[in-house]
Design an enzyme around this catalytic site. Structure first.
Site, PDB file in Angstrom:
ATOM      1  N   LYS A   1       0.781  -1.315   0.104  1.00 42.01           N
ATOM      2  CA  LYS A   1      -0.019   0.013   0.016  1.00 42.01           C
ATOM      3  C   LYS A   1       0.871   1.320  -0.157  1.00 42.01           C
ATOM      4  CE  LYS A   1      -3.938   1.949   2.639  1.00 42.01           C
ATOM      5  NZ  LYS A   1      -4.749   1.658   3.892  1.00 42.01           N
TER       6      LYS A   1
ATOM      7  N   SER B   1      -9.586   1.675   2.895  1.00 42.80           N
ATOM      8  CA  SER B   1      -8.658   2.618   2.105  1.00 42.80           C
ATOM      9  C   SER B   1      -7.666   1.630   1.337  1.00 42.80           C
ATOM     10  CB  SER B   1      -8.086   3.699   2.768  1.00 42.80           C
ATOM     11  OG  SER B   1      -7.195   3.100   3.813  1.00 42.80           O
TER      12      SER B   1
ATOM     13  N   SER C   1      -9.600  -0.369   7.149  1.00 45.45           N
ATOM     14  CA  SER C   1      -9.205  -0.364   5.589  1.00 45.45           C
ATOM     15  C   SER C   1      -8.417  -1.810   5.213  1.00 45.45           C
ATOM     16  CB  SER C   1      -8.095   0.765   5.668  1.00 45.45           C
ATOM     17  OG  SER C   1      -8.882   1.864   5.632  1.00 45.45           O
TER      18      SER C   1
END
Ligand code: GLN
Length: 432
Positions: free
Chosen positions: A37, A112, A136
């Site tokens: 990420k 996210s 997330s």
């Protein structure tokens, strides 16, 4: 070290950066491409948090988790798309365009860590690192039909994770199945002297599908108002399957959950307002010219560099912490947080894990949730876990309208092994 060829057909905008010839080595993850990420620092590879304010930032060091993944022989495949700084539930808040859900490109992948989930769900990579501040990892795992673990707070070092709300967040593993999540967890967990909250609790566990006698609490709030009845029905069926596999279910309640969402949004915005104060747009990002005053230049850079949701949260958090309002918002949120932690501790004196849906709905359509409040409301079933610091996993347990539904399994602090086992039991024996 051996170079891999990695040329994914990224139809989903899952990657912000692709490492064309990533180096792999020898170890537990030999030659496995792992996506990371974009809020996790990678030495020599641009790391933007999907924000214009960090465009061009190339970290001079690896996050501890990345260092461990590399040392285990994995090849860093690239950096994945996300909601800017982790603020969102759909990956639509990226400054570089939304990620699409590989199961239905008209829908969001969740957020996210939507890029990480889409990269795994589409088969571009076998594993990915995500981060979970309020859901997330679990939300996109649920929406894309993969497995994602939010580890116990302190179990995985946050060193090198660009902070959004540091008292809530953790790095964690995402993969297509429980064994791969467990394998990646075994690589990233453990103590790191660079993170003062990191605990000496390494993870070396072989998942077991034997859950005979495991006591599972079913909190009524996880099947109450705001939860799509079709999603609730799929999850209830999955829990029924766990009973057939030998688990014992116990109805229970988390009364303090009523305050969870409000407490979460006060605490996360307060921490964000402080954590994001450092970004000035001078060395990377919008590259401001100092014409008038420093003050005016920073203001311009921050206005231009941060997206609307990030600006909203900085303002909310600054307000919540301001003198005169501190007691009314931040201090109260901390009290609610403590009550939530106590409620979980009380339940875990009787049951081994708690089960419910990960998300109240299936993946929504792109653009469907245009007001911030309706987006925040979709975090209701995930944020209590972060407030309490406990581990939780999302494992696919069926579909509604052909879209995946996630079963969420929450455990006692540092019993990540147990939530993994229950998820593994379901994965192995879920379909009768
Ligand atoms: N959706 C939540 C938020 O916007 C959680 C995000 C996350 O876990 N990073 O804050």
């Amino acid at each position: 070290m051996s170079a891999l060829r990695f040329e994914p057909d990224d139809k989903y905008n899952a990657f912000l950066t692709v490492c064309k010839a990533p180096e792999g080595g020898n170890g537990k993850l030999s030659g496995i491409p792992v996506a990371v990420k974009d809020n996790i620092s990678t030495q020599g590879i641009e790391t933007t948090c999907a924000s214009k304010i960090l465009k061009g930032y190339i970290p001079p060091y690896d996050a501890h988790a990345v260092e461990l993944v590399k040392a285990a022989g994995a090849a860093i495949a690239g950096k994945t798309n996300m909601d800017e700084f982790g603020m969102g539930t759909s990956t639509e808040n990226s400054a570089f365009g939304p990620t699409l859900n590989p199961r239905d490109t008209g829908r969001v992948p969740g957020g996210s860590s939507g890029g990480s989930a889409a990269a795994v769900a589409s088969g571009m990579v076998r594993m990915a690192l995500g981060t979970d501040t309020g859901g997330s990892i679990r939300c996109p795992a649920s929406f894309c039909g993969i497995v994602g673990l939010k580890p116990t707070y302190g179990r995985v070092s946050r060193y090198g994770l660009i902070a959004y709300a540091n008292s809530l967040e953790t790095i964690g593993p995402m993969a297509a199945n429980v064994l791969d999540v467990s394998l990646l967890m075994s690589v990233i967990a453990g103590h790191d002297r660079h993170d003062a909250t990191s605990q000496d609790r390494p993870y070396s566990h072989t998942p077991s599908a034997d859950i005979k006698g495991t006591r599972i609490g079913i909190p009524q709030e996880y099947f109450g108002a705001g939860v799509d009845p079709a999603v609730a029905a799929v999850v209830k069926k999955a829990i029924g399957r766990l009973e057939e596999l030998g688990a014992v279910t116990v109805p229970c309640s988390i009364p303090s959950m009523e305050y969870a969402l409000a407490a979460y949004y006060v605490i996360c915005t307060s921490e964000a307002s402080s954590n994001l104060a450092r970004f000035d747009g001078v060395r990377y990002g919008p590259a401001v010219e100092i014409k008038k005053s420093w003050h005016a230049a920073f203001q311009d850079a921050r206005r231009e560099g941060f997206g609307p949701e990030v600006r909203r949260r900085i303002m909310l958090g600054t307000f919540a912490l301001s003198s005169g309002y501190y007691g009314k918002y931040y201090a109260k949120a901390q009290i609610a947080r403590e009550n939530i932690r106590k409620d979980f501790a009380r339940l875990f004196a009787d049951v081994d894990v708690l089960c419910g849906p990960t998300m109240p709905t299936i993946a929504f359509k792109l653009g469907e949730k245009s007001d911030p409040l309706s987006m925040y409301l979709s975090d209701i079933l995930t944020v209590p876990v972060n407030l309490a610091g406990i581990p939780a996993i999302s494992v696919p347990c069926g579909t509604v309208q052909d879209m995946p539904v996630g079963l969420q399994i929450m455990g006692r602090p540092f019993e990540d092994e147990r939530v993994i086992d229950v998820a593994y039991a379901y994965e192995q024996g879920g379909q009768p």
